[in-house]
Design a protein around this motif. Structure first.
Motif, PDB file in Angstrom:
ATOM      1  N   ALA A 124       0.845  -1.200   0.000  1.00 12.54           N
ATOM      2  CA  ALA A 124       0.000   0.000   0.000  1.00 12.54           C
ATOM      3  C   ALA A 124       0.875   1.244   0.000  1.00 12.54           C
ATOM      4  O   ALA A 124       1.833   1.336   0.779  1.00 12.54           O
ATOM      5  CB  ALA A 124      -0.911   0.011   1.225  1.00 12.54           C
ATOM      6  N   PRO A 125       0.590   2.227  -0.844  1.00 14.26           N
ATOM      7  CA  PRO A 125       1.353   3.475  -0.801  1.00 14.26           C
ATOM      8  C   PRO A 125       1.121   4.183   0.526  1.00 14.26           C
ATOM      9  O   PRO A 125       0.036   4.107   1.108  1.00 14.26           O
ATOM     10  CB  PRO A 125       0.798   4.281  -1.976  1.00 14.26           C
ATOM     11  N   CYS A 126       2.149   4.878   0.987  1.00 18.24           N
ATOM     12  CA  CYS A 126       2.088   5.586   2.266  1.00 18.24           C
ATOM     13  C   CYS A 126       2.061   7.089   2.010  1.00 18.24           C
ATOM     14  O   CYS A 126       2.930   7.622   1.319  1.00 18.24           O
ATOM     15  CB  CYS A 126       3.282   5.222   3.146  1.00 18.24           C
ATOM     16  N   VAL A 127       1.063   7.758   2.572  1.00 19.74           N
ATOM     17  CA  VAL A 127       0.966   9.213   2.500  1.00 19.74           C
ATOM     18  C   VAL A 127       1.133   9.763   3.909  1.00 19.74           C
ATOM     19  O   VAL A 127       0.383   9.390   4.817  1.00 19.74           O
ATOM     20  CB  VAL A 127      -0.384   9.678   1.924  1.00 19.74           C
ATOM     21  N   VAL A 128       2.118  10.620   4.106  1.00 17.42           N
ATOM     22  CA  VAL A 128       2.358  11.230   5.408  1.00 17.42           C
ATOM     23  C   VAL A 128       1.802  12.647   5.394  1.00 17.42           C
ATOM     24  O   VAL A 128       2.107  13.428   4.494  1.00 17.42           O
ATOM     25  CB  VAL A 128       3.862  11.239   5.756  1.00 17.42           C
ATOM     26  N   ILE A 186      -4.296   1.925   1.013  1.00 18.55           N
ATOM     27  CA  ILE A 186      -3.449   3.094   1.246  1.00 18.55           C
ATOM     28  C   ILE A 186      -3.178   3.173   2.745  1.00 18.55           C
ATOM     29  O   ILE A 186      -4.024   2.792   3.560  1.00 18.55           O
ATOM     30  CB  ILE A 186      -4.127   4.384   0.729  1.00 18.55           C
ATOM     31  N   HIS A 187      -2.010   3.656   3.093  1.00 23.33           N
ATOM     32  CA  HIS A 187      -1.652   3.841   4.503  1.00 23.33           C
ATOM     33  C   HIS A 187      -1.411   5.326   4.720  1.00 23.33           C
ATOM     34  O   HIS A 187      -0.553   5.928   4.058  1.00 23.33           O
ATOM     35  CB  HIS A 187      -0.395   3.040   4.851  1.00 23.33           C
ATOM     36  N   VAL A 188      -2.172   5.932   5.617  1.00 24.54           N
ATOM     37  CA  VAL A 188      -2.075   7.358   5.901  1.00 24.54           C
ATOM     38  C   VAL A 188      -1.491   7.536   7.296  1.00 24.54           C
ATOM     39  O   VAL A 188      -1.974   6.941   8.262  1.00 24.54           O
ATOM     40  CB  VAL A 188      -3.458   8.044   5.817  1.00 24.54           C
ATOM     41  N   VAL A 226      -7.326  -0.042   3.861  1.00 23.23           N
ATOM     42  CA  VAL A 226      -7.049   1.368   4.177  1.00 23.23           C
ATOM     43  C   VAL A 226      -6.713   1.467   5.655  1.00 23.23           C
ATOM     44  O   VAL A 226      -7.475   1.009   6.507  1.00 23.23           O
ATOM     45  CB  VAL A 226      -8.264   2.261   3.846  1.00 23.23           C
ATOM     46  N   SER A 227      -5.570   2.048   5.963  1.00 27.83           N
ATOM     47  CA  SER A 227      -5.127   2.125   7.358  1.00 27.83           C
ATOM     48  C   SER A 227      -4.682   3.537   7.696  1.00 27.83           C
ATOM     49  O   SER A 227      -4.285   4.312   6.829  1.00 27.83           O
ATOM     50  CB  SER A 227      -3.990   1.131   7.624  1.00 27.83           C
ATOM     51  N   LEU A 228      -4.774   3.846   8.997  1.00 29.98           N
ATOM     52  CA  LEU A 228      -4.443   5.185   9.498  1.00 29.98           C
ATOM     53  C   LEU A 228      -3.595   5.053  10.740  1.00 29.98           C
ATOM     54  O   LEU A 228      -3.864   4.220  11.616  1.00 29.98           O
ATOM     55  CB  LEU A 228      -5.725   5.952   9.845  1.00 29.98           C
ATOM     56  N   ALA A 229      -2.556   5.884  10.835  1.00 24.37           N
ATOM     57  CA  ALA A 229      -1.732   5.948  12.044  1.00 24.37           C
ATOM     58  C   ALA A 229      -1.556   7.406  12.439  1.00 24.37           C
ATOM     59  O   ALA A 229      -1.372   8.271  11.575  1.00 24.37           O
ATOM     60  CB  ALA A 229      -0.367   5.301  11.792  1.00 24.37           C
ATOM     61  N   LEU A 230      -1.657   7.679  13.733  1.00 25.71           N
ATOM     62  CA  LEU A 230      -1.376   9.011  14.264  1.00 25.71           C
ATOM     63  C   LEU A 230      -0.063   8.925  15.018  1.00 25.71           C
ATOM     64  O   LEU A 230       0.152   8.002  15.810  1.00 25.71           O
ATOM     65  CB  LEU A 230      -2.496   9.472  15.205  1.00 25.71           C
ATOM     66  N   ARG A 231       0.812   9.899  14.800  1.00 26.25           N
ATOM     67  CA  ARG A 231       2.123   9.899  15.436  1.00 26.25           C
ATOM     68  C   ARG A 231       2.371  11.233  16.136  1.00 26.25           C
ATOM     69  O   ARG A 231       2.209  12.297  15.535  1.00 26.25           O
ATOM     70  CB  ARG A 231       3.229   9.667  14.407  1.00 26.25           C
ATOM     71  N   HIS A 232       2.772  11.166  17.386  1.00 24.88           N
ATOM     72  CA  HIS A 232       3.153  12.356  18.150  1.00 24.88           C
ATOM     73  C   HIS A 232       4.657  12.516  18.013  1.00 24.88           C
ATOM     74  O   HIS A 232       5.435  11.818  18.672  1.00 24.88           O
ATOM     75  CB  HIS A 232       2.759  12.187  19.623  1.00 24.88           C
ATOM     76  N   ALA A 233       5.084  13.384  17.125  1.00 21.67           N
ATOM     77  CA  ALA A 233       6.508  13.545  16.864  1.00 21.67           C
ATOM     78  C   ALA A 233       6.766  14.891  16.208  1.00 21.67           C
ATOM     79  O   ALA A 233       5.883  15.470  15.566  1.00 21.67           O
ATOM     80  CB  ALA A 233       7.021  12.416  15.962  1.00 21.67           C
TER      81      ALA A 233
END
Length: 224
Positions: free
Chosen positions: A30-34, A57-59, A141-148
């Motif tokens: 899956a393509p990754c969109v940041v 897609i991975h967001v 379709v996947s979603l990740a939230l990152r605190h960085a």
């Protein structure tokens, strides 16, 4: 995946269950969109990518303040800080004009589409919309939230980018991205006294947003 959630993300979710798109790993290939920045623009960019995806897609949404679905504009907790547009015109979705007004009425039967709602209400609305969208995401379709805090975005040999964190922290590993959305909001305000005043600055607040300095101003003190 839900087992890898940053504590800041768990706190943001509150009592809500981990949404389906956040509970699954990125699909193979899956393509990754940041998305850099989780204010209104970043949140809706991520939500639209998830909502309109017709293939895996991975967001990944990255925010240094963990102000997911709030940003500077809606992170205030003070109920006196109001939106400057009526509820009827504040929908997050161009094809669902009554979205925010309906959300407000569902929580307050006396709410009117003409109300100027507290800004904190809009943050709660954006949170609910992102969670609902993530729950309705198609398989793959996947979603990740990152605190960085991100230090740099560098081109990757062969195409794409590497999103590099400013320092090592949980969830702050470098991210290989096929595309990057820059939604970092306003830059720090220009210093109007830079070339005009060389004296002490004990009563000058250069940037009111990230600091606690405004709380030191007494209610009866004059301000400019």
């Amino acid at each position: 995946m839900s087992d890898d959630l940053d504590p800041a993300v768990r706190a943001w979710l509150g009592d809500a269950a981990v949404p389906a798109a956040m509970a699954r790993a990125a699909a193979p290939g899956a393509p990754c969109v940041v998305v850099l920045g989780a204010g209104f623009s970043g949140t809706l960019a991520a939500a639209q990518l998830i909502r309109q995806a017709t293939r895996p897609i991975h967001v990944v949404v990255v925010d240094r303040a963990a102000a997911f679905a709030a940003g500077v504009a809606y992170s205030t907790a003070d109920p006196r800080h109001l939106l400057n547009v009526p509820a009827a015109r504040m929908s997050a979705w161009p094809d669902r004009a009554d979205s925010f007004a309906a959300w407000a009425t569902a929580r307050d039967p006396e709410a009117s589409p003409d109300d100027f709602r507290p800004r904190r209400d809009y943050a709660a609305y954006l949170r609910d919309e992102l969670i609902a969208t993530a729950n309705a995401a198609a398989p793959g379709v996947s979603l990740a939230l990152r605190h960085a805090d991100v230090r740099a975005v560098e081109p990757r040999p062969g195409g794409g980018f590497v999103v590099e964190p400013a320092h090592a922290a949980p969830g702050a590993a470098a991210i290989a991205a096929d595309a990057v959305v820059i939604a970092t909001g306003h830059r720090a305000p220009r210093d109007p006294l830079a070339e005009r005043w060389r004296g002490p600055r004990t009563r000058f607040i250069a940037d009111p947003w990230p600091s606690l300095e405004p709380f030191a101003i007494a209610g009866d003190e004059p301000v400019v």
